[in-house]
Design a protein around this motif. Structure first.
Motif, PDB file in Angstrom:
ATOM      1  N   UNK A   1      -6.139  -9.337   0.339  1.00  0.00           N
ATOM      2  CA  UNK A   1      -4.713  -9.650   0.291  1.00  0.00           C
ATOM      3  C   UNK A   1      -4.012  -8.855  -0.797  1.00  0.00           C
ATOM      4  N   UNK A   2      -4.692  -8.587  -1.920  1.00  0.00           N
ATOM      5  CA  UNK A   2      -4.069  -7.822  -2.991  1.00  0.00           C
ATOM      6  C   UNK A   2      -3.680  -6.421  -2.542  1.00  0.00           C
ATOM      7  N   UNK A   3      -4.556  -5.780  -1.777  1.00  0.00           N
ATOM      8  CA  UNK A   3      -4.250  -4.443  -1.264  1.00  0.00           C
ATOM      9  C   UNK A   3      -3.074  -4.492  -0.295  1.00  0.00           C
ATOM     10  N   UNK A   4      -3.044  -5.522   0.542  1.00  0.00           N
ATOM     11  CA  UNK A   4      -1.935  -5.653   1.486  1.00  0.00           C
ATOM     12  C   UNK A   4      -0.613  -5.863   0.767  1.00  0.00           C
ATOM     13  N   UNK A   5      -0.618  -6.719  -0.256  1.00  0.00           N
ATOM     14  CA  UNK A   5       0.608  -6.972  -1.009  1.00  0.00           C
ATOM     15  C   UNK A   5       1.079  -5.704  -1.722  1.00  0.00           C
ATOM     16  N   UNK A   6       0.130  -4.959  -2.282  1.00  0.00           N
ATOM     17  CA  UNK A   6       0.512  -3.723  -2.944  1.00  0.00           C
ATOM     18  C   UNK A   6       1.113  -2.732  -1.940  1.00  0.00           C
ATOM     19  N   UNK A   7       0.530  -2.673  -0.739  1.00  0.00           N
ATOM     20  CA  UNK A   7       1.060  -1.771   0.282  1.00  0.00           C
ATOM     21  C   UNK A   7       2.483  -2.157   0.669  1.00  0.00           C
ATOM     22  N   UNK A   8       2.724  -3.472   0.823  1.00  0.00           N
ATOM     23  CA  UNK A   8       4.074  -3.913   1.145  1.00  0.00           C
ATOM     24  C   UNK A   8       5.036  -3.615  -0.002  1.00  0.00           C
ATOM     25  N   UNK A   9       4.596  -3.790  -1.235  1.00  0.00           N
ATOM     26  CA  UNK A   9       5.469  -3.503  -2.385  1.00  0.00           C
ATOM     27  C   UNK A   9       5.827  -2.025  -2.434  1.00  0.00           C
ATOM     28  N   UNK A  10       4.847  -1.172  -2.214  1.00  0.00           N
ATOM     29  CA  UNK A  10       5.109   0.267  -2.229  1.00  0.00           C
ATOM     30  C   UNK A  10       5.999   0.670  -1.060  1.00  0.00           C
ATOM     31  N   UNK A  11       5.807  -0.003   0.087  1.00  0.00           N
ATOM     32  CA  UNK A  11       6.651   0.271   1.251  1.00  0.00           C
ATOM     33  C   UNK A  11       8.110  -0.068   0.961  1.00  0.00           C
ATOM     34  N   UNK A  12       8.305  -1.085   0.140  1.00  0.00           N
ATOM     35  CA  UNK A  12       9.669  -1.504  -0.227  1.00  0.00           C
ATOM     36  C   UNK A  12      10.182  -0.756  -1.462  1.00  0.00           C
ATOM     37  N   UNK A  13       9.348   0.154  -1.981  1.00  0.00           N
ATOM     38  CA  UNK A  13       9.723   0.975  -3.139  1.00  0.00           C
ATOM     39  C   UNK A  13      10.105   0.122  -4.349  1.00  0.00           C
TER      40      UNK A  13
END
Length: 267
Positions: A15-27
């Motif tokens: 889940x941590x990797x997924x959350x980081x990916x979403x955060x980076x996607x949202x810049x």
């Protein structure tokens, strides 16, 4: 635009990797998200690196601040070891009868102007009588269920030959689909996007949506035996949806952009 992962990959990632990916996607930086979620940047860093397991409430709070769609919020919960909380009810279920009735009322009230309801993949869910103006002459195989609104619009055997400003309208639709794909990274949307991009177009496609003379929105200019008809469209969604199916429904309504088109439709 980053490439979408294969279907099912999301559920195998922490889940941590997924959350980081979403955060980076949202810049967003870790600090930006931590402030928005009212947690410490240190704790968020621990969550993203797997050093801390987020609670169910924390997953949902971060997903809310990241504007993660309901479907993908369930994926985050599963990755964190929790049960999904958002139902995905079949549209023909008795539970969604009020939703179907509301959609039909909106579509009927818009007549004689065209309007459609589509799901997340742009498949036609409901249409009103006015849509016959747009689907006339479309190849039967494009109208067979589950008909796709974008495919029947841009396919060379669909509406495309009748669209006077095909390059402009095609760029507009592909831009909308690309923004939707950026938001969700849905692999099925990515496949649809690549299919539509491969359709031929004999007009230049603008890289940026710039207004033409007198335009206030991107128009749909439709060739018709009675003369060119011009429309602008609006998109409506259920703003309080808590069910995935309902959240992914949208209604596109076409309005006449000039008096002659309005008079023709009313006549």
């Amino acid at each position: 635009m980053s490439s979408a992962p294969p279907l099912g990959t999301e559920l195998r990632r922490p889940v941590g990797q997924l959350l980081r990916a979403w955060r980076e996607r949202r810049r967003l930086s870790q600090l930006d998200l931590a402030i928005a979620a009212d947690i410490s940047a240190r704790h968020l860093s621990f969550v993203e690196t797997g050093r801390a397991r987020p609670s169910r409430e924390m997953v949902l709070r971060l997903a809310e601040r990241l504007d993660v769609p309901l479907r993908e919020r369930n994926d985050l919960l599963l990755a964190a070891g929790y049960a999904p909380v958002y139902a995905r009810t079949a549209l023909n279920s008795p539970r969604l009868a009020p939703i179907r009735a509301a959609v039909r009322r909106v579509l009927a009230a818009h007549e004689p102007f065209p309007a459609v309801a589509v799901d997340r993949l742009w498949r036609l869910v409901e249409t009103n009588a006015g849509i016959a103006l747009l689907t006339g002459g479309v190849a039967p195989h494009l109208l067979a269920a589950p008909a796709n609104a974008l495919r029947l619009t841009l396919h060379p055997e669909g509406l495309a030959p009748r669209i006077a400003n095909l390059g402009e309208w095609r760029a507009h639709l592909l831009g909308r689909l690309r923004r939707q794909l950026d938001l969700t990274e849905d692999p099925e949307l990515a496949e649809l996007y690549e299919e539509l991009r491969a359709y031929p177009c004999d007009q230049p496609e603008p890289e940026a949506e710039l207004p033409g003379p007198g335009d206030v929105a991107v128009p749909l200019r439709l060739r018709h035996p009675e003369g060119e008809l011009t429309f602008v469209s609006t998109v409506s969604t259920f703003g309080t949806a808590l069910d995935i199916t309902v959240a992914e429904l949208s209604i596109e309504s076409f309005f006449p952009a000039d008096d002659r088109t309005a008079a023709f439709l009313r006549g």
